[in-house]
Design an enzyme around this catalytic site. Sequence first.
Site, PDB file in Angstrom:
ATOM      1  N   CYS B 241       0.861  -1.183   0.000  1.00 32.76           N
ATOM      2  CA  CYS B 241       0.000   0.000   0.000  1.00 32.76           C
ATOM      3  C   CYS B 241       0.898   1.234   0.000  1.00 32.76           C
ATOM      4  O   CYS B 241       1.699   1.414  -0.901  1.00 32.76           O
ATOM      5  CB  CYS B 241      -0.979  -0.012   1.169  1.00 32.76           C
ATOM      6  SG  CYS B 241      -0.193  -0.127   2.782  1.00 32.76           S
ATOM      7  N   ARG B 246      -2.190  -0.716   5.465  1.00 27.01           N
ATOM      8  CA  ARG B 246      -3.406  -1.256   4.852  1.00 27.01           C
ATOM      9  C   ARG B 246      -3.139  -2.631   4.249  1.00 27.01           C
ATOM     10  O   ARG B 246      -3.996  -3.504   4.261  1.00 27.01           O
ATOM     11  CB  ARG B 246      -3.909  -0.304   3.755  1.00 27.01           C
ATOM     12  CG  ARG B 246      -4.611   0.923   4.265  1.00 27.01           C
ATOM     13  CD  ARG B 246      -4.934   1.876   3.131  1.00 27.01           C
ATOM     14  NE  ARG B 246      -3.770   2.625   2.667  1.00 27.01           N
ATOM     15  CZ  ARG B 246      -3.803   3.572   1.726  1.00 27.01           C
ATOM     16  NH1 ARG B 246      -4.937   3.868   1.143  1.00 27.01           N
ATOM     17  NH2 ARG B 246      -2.718   4.204   1.367  1.00 27.01           N
TER      18      ARG B 246
END
Lengths: 142, 291
Positions: B241, B246
């Site tokens: 990410c 994430r």
Amino acid sequence: MTQAADAIAADFLFLEGNDRLQLLLEFSEALPELDDRFSDHPELLERVEECQSPVFVSVEGTAANITLHFSAPRESPTTRGFASILFSALSAHSAAEILAISDDFPTRLGLDHIITPLRVRGMRGMLARIKRKTAELISQGG
Amino acid sequence: MDQLAKISEYAHSNVLVTTDWLKQNLGSVIVVESNEDILLYDTGHIPGAVKLDWHTELNHPLRRDYLESAQFAELMNLKGIGREDTVVLYGDRSNWWATYAFWVFKLFGHENVLLLDGGRNKWIAEGGELTKDKPSTASRDYPVVDRHDNQIRAFRDEVLGHIGQPMVDVRSPEEYSGERLHMPDFPNEGATRGGHIPTAASIPWSKSIQQDETFRPLSELENLYFSDTGFDRDSDFIAYCRIGERSSHSWFVLKYLLGVKNVRNYDGSWTEWGNLVGAPIATGSEPGVVV
């Protein structure tokens, strides 16, 4: 810088790590409730797009005395804390005082290393919008 | 679908627990809260839970890296976690940061780590008890153990060699296409190029989550990660990410829910790749090829 802004920055810098966070938490709890009239007129509030949480701000008053209103969710205490700091530092001040505040004020709180950069960016966004709306308000003769 | 039935379908169903299970087992596990909003724990948390600050506690203070072995042992002792203890992680924003902490626990080979399906919001939505009382913790003599980067962590040269094989970009579509280049006022986390690693598929991390913040059922996750991408579930996967947070959520989905054998999280992610001299990138909404 307003005296209030200077005093807040000094309070933060006086404290270390976790105590700084505790002070931010106290600010978040002290953010005044949003006036009821805003719930009927959401157009009076501007969304702070730089924040990940839904935060809204309104700038009202005259050049001599600007009043700020904030809305920030309870489940985002960091964001509420930032809003509350700006309320304490800037609301009930003159437009000139608000416009004179440094864009770097969020960094002067010494939170950059304990809060994430994304969060500090959100507070910079809030401050930039307050200054822009203040400038717009007085240019309209408010 | 009933939550228990849903969980039982996952490849490693034993790592995911429900709020009901946690209520019944609070006394026998160590609950750890890891949030995006680091003040949230102090406003109220699951009774007995300790706070883990992903930003200040999991990262090495001087290098862009994770804690060293001795530092991790020290952190565990500070939190009152023993090597044999069962740790249950939960957090805000659909367990985004809880899965990040999960991944770091696994870098150090902590065996018993569980995740609360639905995280903090589901606990609160169901009226689960919250307290502001912080538990008193005592050292449980956590041993100094090696950090194993080679199994679940990918480095930039490995990512370069992996182009053309299953790779998942879990950022927003605008970040993937390169439309959103960098964050203003944000030199530390910006990148000089916008776009994605060539051939990586775009699967924003939040697509794995349902309205109540629990994970989607297995069949929907299989569609998302395999059918829609054409990726072979028996291949090795890499997820990335912006800074690797994430993507640890997607790493969890791929490894524990979908049962992909080898999944690595590229924590250098776009803040490294988008600044890396000579690294190939692709722009637009298609995975692209290396030119």
